[in-house]
Design an enzyme around this catalytic site. Structure first.
Site, short mmCIF file in Angstrom:
data_model
loop_
_atom_site.label_atom_id
_atom_site.label_comp_id
_atom_site.label_asym_id
_atom_site.label_seq_id
_atom_site.Cartn_x
_atom_site.Cartn_y
_atom_site.Cartn_z
N HIS A 190 -7.90 -5.34 -0.35
CA HIS A 190 -6.64 -4.59 -0.30
C HIS A 190 -5.50 -5.34 0.40
CE1 HIS A 190 -4.04 -1.14 -0.34
NE2 HIS A 190 -4.02 -1.03 0.97
N SER A 210 0.82 -1.20 0.00
CA SER A 210 0.00 0.00 0.00
C SER A 210 0.87 1.26 0.00
CB SER A 210 -0.96 -0.04 1.19
OG SER A 210 -1.98 0.92 1.06
N ASP A 253 -10.01 -4.26 -4.87
CA ASP A 253 -9.33 -3.42 -3.88
C ASP A 253 -10.08 -2.10 -3.72
OD1 ASP A 253 -7.47 -1.72 -2.50
OD2 ASP A 253 -5.83 -2.98 -3.21
#
Length: 300
Positions: A266, A109, A235
């Site tokens: 995610h 991320s 996601d």
């Protein structure tokens, strides 16, 4: 069983929490891991122990402003500007260099975006020769469709970041958008180290990094050898589509792989329990295939 080792990494007057997972026998590779926004190194479930069980050491740290590297409330989200974020990561990577075994850098991320900014920074071009490959888990290259901040919000956010850099802003990520596992959702809600609080400077820097990546302003250094990018198609934290577009633009990198996880959310490392081993195996297989030592054949 892998051995877990906690420690600290000192940078100036800041003490950063570190954690390593080491295999029982000789290691064949190292992974330097960079965590995401409002995240910390103890939230990756069986992912790191699984890698270690295959001979892959994992080393990571709670970044400045996050996790156990926060020692008082004023430090929450106090990452500093991007230059400091990246120099912290480089400082930690260098604790594992020189290395007799291949070194990989992996980011999730926000951490995936940071890894790419590092890999694109000419200031650190000489470091590329020491990194065998770059592994990106749902990197923050852009917001997913429907979750983008307005242009007005971005403009005033960047302005405020310059005027009031250390002001806190609560920026929660709905746990339900990060994983399909209800137990993980609840643990995110209960984890006091996931404070969801950034500073205006830190949040502005994160916006700038995503813009530099999705608009092609940041260009990978010539020494980048290999890239693996995994992203869930559902996601809701970062953009699957923009990750694929960024990946497809990297035509200069011959050794690269994009892995789509159909229907996954995610946190690929903490999505449905039956899927986590799939993700861990994919990452481990990719690393071991690039170690090139006969000692790893039994681990493949």
């Amino acid at each position: 069983m892998p051995t877990e080792i906690e420690g600290t990494h000192q940078i100036g007057d800041i003490s950063l929490y570190t954690k390593s997972w080491k295999p029982d026998g000789p290691a064949v590779a190292k992974v330097i891991f960079i965590h995401g926004f409002s995240d910390h190194m103890n939230r990756y479930y069986e992912f790191f122990p699984t890698l270690a069980s295959r001979g892959i050491e994992v080393h990571g740290f709670d970044q400045r402003g996050w996790g156990r590297s926060v020692h008082n409330p004023s430090q929450k989200g106090l990452t500093g500007p991007t230059s400091l974020v990246i120099s912290d990561i480089v400082s930690f990577i260098k604790t594992q260099l020189p290395s007799t075994i291949p070194v990989f850098v992996m980011g999730h991320s926000m951490g995936g975006g940071e890894a790419l900014i590092l890999a694109s920074d000419p200031q650190y071009a000489d470091l590329m020769k020491d990194i065998r490959g770059w592994i990106l888990e749902a990197p923050f290259i852009a917001f997913p469709k429907g979750f983008e901040p307005s242009s007005v919000t971005v403009f005033f956010g960047r302005l405020a970041g310059k005027l009031l850099p250390h002001m806190h802003r609560y920026s929660p990520l709905p746990p339900e958008n990060l994983t399909r596992d209800p137990e993980v959702v609840q643990s995110l809600k209960d984890d006091k180290l996931c404070h969801d609080t950034g500073t205006l400077e830190g949040l502005s820097g994160m916006l700038d990094r995503t813009e530099h990546l999705n608009k092609g302003i940041a260009k990978l250094n010539p020494g980048v050898k290999s890239i693996w990018l995994g992203h869930g198609t559902e996601d809701k934290g970062t953009s699957y589509e923009e990750s694929k577009k960024w990946f497809d633009r990297q035509t200069q990198v011959e050794d690269k792989e994009f892995k789509s996880y159909e229907g996954w959310y995610h946190q690929l490392h903490a999505d449905l329990p039956q899927d986590r081993p799939v993700f861990a195996k994919d990452v481990g297989d990719w690393i071991l295939a690039r170690v090139g030592d006969s000692a790893v054949k039994s681990k493949l």
